[in-house]
Design a protein around this motif. Sequence first.
Motif, PDB file in Angstrom:
ATOM      1  N   LEU A  12       0.857  -1.296   0.007  1.00  0.00           N
ATOM      2  CA  LEU A  12       0.096   0.127   0.047  1.00  0.00           C
ATOM      3  C   LEU A  12       0.679   1.327   0.114  1.00  0.00           C
ATOM      4  O   LEU A  12       0.693   2.262  -0.611  1.00  0.00           O
ATOM      5  CB  LEU A  12      -0.906   0.095   1.141  1.00  0.00           C
ATOM      6  CG  LEU A  12      -1.956  -0.800   1.286  1.00  0.00           C
ATOM      7  CD1 LEU A  12      -2.857  -0.880   2.620  1.00  0.00           C
ATOM      8  CD2 LEU A  12      -2.895  -0.807  -0.049  1.00  0.00           C
ATOM      9  N   LEU A  13       2.071   1.198   0.597  1.00  0.00           N
ATOM     10  CA  LEU A  13       2.846   2.592   0.816  1.00  0.00           C
ATOM     11  C   LEU A  13       3.375   2.545  -0.615  1.00  0.00           C
ATOM     12  O   LEU A  13       3.517   3.877  -1.116  1.00  0.00           O
ATOM     13  CB  LEU A  13       4.082   2.196   1.628  1.00  0.00           C
ATOM     14  CG  LEU A  13       5.044   3.157   1.950  1.00  0.00           C
ATOM     15  CD1 LEU A  13       4.620   4.590   2.458  1.00  0.00           C
ATOM     16  CD2 LEU A  13       6.372   2.798   2.638  1.00  0.00           C
ATOM     17  N   PHE A  14       3.867   1.777  -1.433  1.00  0.00           N
ATOM     18  CA  PHE A  14       4.405   2.047  -2.576  1.00  0.00           C
ATOM     19  C   PHE A  14       3.496   2.178  -3.480  1.00  0.00           C
ATOM     20  O   PHE A  14       3.793   2.755  -4.821  1.00  0.00           O
ATOM     21  CB  PHE A  14       5.344   0.828  -2.957  1.00  0.00           C
ATOM     22  CG  PHE A  14       6.715   0.775  -2.217  1.00  0.00           C
ATOM     23  CD1 PHE A  14       7.568   2.058  -2.281  1.00  0.00           C
ATOM     24  CD2 PHE A  14       6.900  -0.146  -1.200  1.00  0.00           C
ATOM     25  CE1 PHE A  14       8.650   1.754  -1.678  1.00  0.00           C
ATOM     26  CE2 PHE A  14       8.149  -0.165  -0.400  1.00  0.00           C
ATOM     27  CZ  PHE A  14       9.095   1.168  -0.538  1.00  0.00           C
ATOM     28  N   SER A  15       2.312   1.629  -3.583  1.00  0.00           N
ATOM     29  CA  SER A  15       1.093   1.736  -4.428  1.00  0.00           C
ATOM     30  C   SER A  15       0.603   3.376  -4.448  1.00  0.00           C
ATOM     31  O   SER A  15      -0.033   3.817  -5.480  1.00  0.00           O
ATOM     32  CB  SER A  15       0.123   1.013  -4.282  1.00  0.00           C
ATOM     33  OG  SER A  15      -0.671   1.095  -2.962  1.00  0.00           O
ATOM     34  N   CYS A  16       0.866   4.260  -3.483  1.00  0.00           N
ATOM     35  CA  CYS A  16       0.520   5.652  -3.580  1.00  0.00           C
ATOM     36  C   CYS A  16       1.436   6.428  -4.073  1.00  0.00           C
ATOM     37  O   CYS A  16       1.302   7.627  -4.114  1.00  0.00           O
ATOM     38  CB  CYS A  16       0.197   5.960  -2.092  1.00  0.00           C
ATOM     39  SG  CYS A  16      -1.055   4.814  -1.405  1.00  0.00           S
ATOM     40  N   ASN A  17       2.575   6.096  -4.611  1.00  0.00           N
ATOM     41  CA  ASN A  17       3.586   6.940  -5.399  1.00  0.00           C
ATOM     42  C   ASN A  17       2.944   7.602  -6.355  1.00  0.00           C
ATOM     43  O   ASN A  17       2.442   6.829  -7.426  1.00  0.00           O
ATOM     44  CB  ASN A  17       4.843   6.116  -5.398  1.00  0.00           C
ATOM     45  CG  ASN A  17       5.691   5.781  -4.165  1.00  0.00           C
ATOM     46  OD1 ASN A  17       5.519   6.438  -3.042  1.00  0.00           O
ATOM     47  ND2 ASN A  17       6.541   4.731  -4.338  1.00  0.00           N
ATOM     48  N   LYS A  18       3.548   8.832  -6.461  1.00  0.00           N
ATOM     49  CA  LYS A  18       3.215   9.465  -7.856  1.00  0.00           C
ATOM     50  C   LYS A  18       4.210   9.946  -8.579  1.00  0.00           C
ATOM     51  O   LYS A  18       5.379   9.865  -8.033  1.00  0.00           O
ATOM     52  CB  LYS A  18       2.283  10.843  -7.590  1.00  0.00           C
ATOM     53  CG  LYS A  18       0.856  10.644  -6.901  1.00  0.00           C
ATOM     54  CD  LYS A  18       0.480  11.987  -6.669  1.00  0.00           C
ATOM     55  CE  LYS A  18      -1.154  11.959  -6.156  1.00  0.00           C
ATOM     56  NZ  LYS A  18      -1.724  13.191  -5.873  1.00  0.00           N
ATOM     57  N   THR A  19       4.260   9.958  -9.863  1.00  0.00           N
ATOM     58  CA  THR A  19       5.432  10.151 -10.600  1.00  0.00           C
ATOM     59  C   THR A  19       5.053  11.876 -11.263  1.00  0.00           C
ATOM     60  O   THR A  19       3.978  12.109 -11.817  1.00  0.00           O
ATOM     61  CB  THR A  19       5.394   9.326 -11.971  1.00  0.00           C
ATOM     62  OG1 THR A  19       5.345   8.011 -11.620  1.00  0.00           O
ATOM     63  CG2 THR A  19       6.816   9.578 -12.899  1.00  0.00           C
ATOM     64  N   THR A 147       2.149  21.773 -10.569  1.00  0.00           N
ATOM     65  CA  THR A 147       2.826  20.511 -10.772  1.00  0.00           C
ATOM     66  C   THR A 147       1.829  19.521 -11.605  1.00  0.00           C
ATOM     67  O   THR A 147       0.560  19.699 -11.273  1.00  0.00           O
ATOM     68  CB  THR A 147       2.998  19.817  -9.266  1.00  0.00           C
ATOM     69  OG1 THR A 147       1.950  19.846  -8.730  1.00  0.00           O
ATOM     70  CG2 THR A 147       4.453  20.608  -8.751  1.00  0.00           C
ATOM     71  N   VAL A 148       2.299  18.648 -12.176  1.00  0.00           N
ATOM     72  CA  VAL A 148       1.509  17.669 -12.816  1.00  0.00           C
ATOM     73  C   VAL A 148       2.087  16.378 -12.641  1.00  0.00           C
ATOM     74  O   VAL A 148       3.289  15.970 -12.708  1.00  0.00           O
ATOM     75  CB  VAL A 148       1.448  17.739 -14.424  1.00  0.00           C
ATOM     76  CG1 VAL A 148       0.509  16.818 -15.004  1.00  0.00           C
ATOM     77  CG2 VAL A 148       0.910  19.226 -14.809  1.00  0.00           C
ATOM     78  N   GLU A 149       1.314  15.540 -11.804  1.00  0.00           N
ATOM     79  CA  GLU A 149       2.009  14.291 -11.472  1.00  0.00           C
ATOM     80  C   GLU A 149       0.890  12.988 -11.791  1.00  0.00           C
ATOM     81  O   GLU A 149      -0.224  13.185 -12.240  1.00  0.00           O
ATOM     82  CB  GLU A 149       1.847  14.067  -9.900  1.00  0.00           C
ATOM     83  CG  GLU A 149       2.672  15.016  -9.348  1.00  0.00           C
ATOM     84  CD  GLU A 149       2.513  14.990  -7.776  1.00  0.00           C
ATOM     85  OE1 GLU A 149       3.554  14.816  -7.261  1.00  0.00           O
ATOM     86  OE2 GLU A 149       1.509  15.202  -7.299  1.00  0.00           O
ATOM     87  N   ASP A 150       1.384  12.023 -12.367  1.00  0.00           N
ATOM     88  CA  ASP A 150       0.843  10.843 -12.968  1.00  0.00           C
ATOM     89  C   ASP A 150       0.355   9.952 -11.541  1.00  0.00           C
ATOM     90  O   ASP A 150       1.346   9.737 -10.537  1.00  0.00           O
ATOM     91  CB  ASP A 150       1.723  10.021 -13.671  1.00  0.00           C
ATOM     92  CG  ASP A 150       1.011   8.703 -14.203  1.00  0.00           C
ATOM     93  OD1 ASP A 150      -0.204   8.233 -13.861  1.00  0.00           O
ATOM     94  OD2 ASP A 150       1.627   8.000 -14.986  1.00  0.00           O
TER      95      ASP A 150
END
Length: 152
Positions: A12-19, A147-150
Amino acid sequence: MKKIIFLLPLLLLFSCNKTMLFTKTFSDFNGNRWQKSEIKVFNFDIKKDIKAADIGLTFTHTLDPQYKNVPLELVINRPDGTRDNVFINLQLEDGSGNNMSECEGHSCELNMSVKEGIEMTAGSYVLTIENKFEEEYLPNITALGITVEDEN
């Protein structure tokens, strides 16, 4: 079973990362004044189709800006020629008069999400932000960023 329970929070921690796809900040406000005629333009390219992108705004101002809200218009010009108009009313104080910006020394910063989960096709984008303040200029501004994030 214990291994699965241990790995679940990690997943869950790593799935919330944005690019981060794009970020730019303007800090060229002469005398900390944003003239009404001065439209800020952000140009960037998206390399591949994005299913869910977030656009964020950062507004940096002096400790006592002398206003409680900032009316802005954001225009998103898409590669296919269509455009989205987003009217923003940045609230610098809550209903009780408390500052909503994070302040350090004489500088305060307010971050807000402008659009969430929007689809962005590959191509060139132009975002513009226009100051809709009632006077000829908006005083006590030091920086404005996008900012624009994926969402991934």
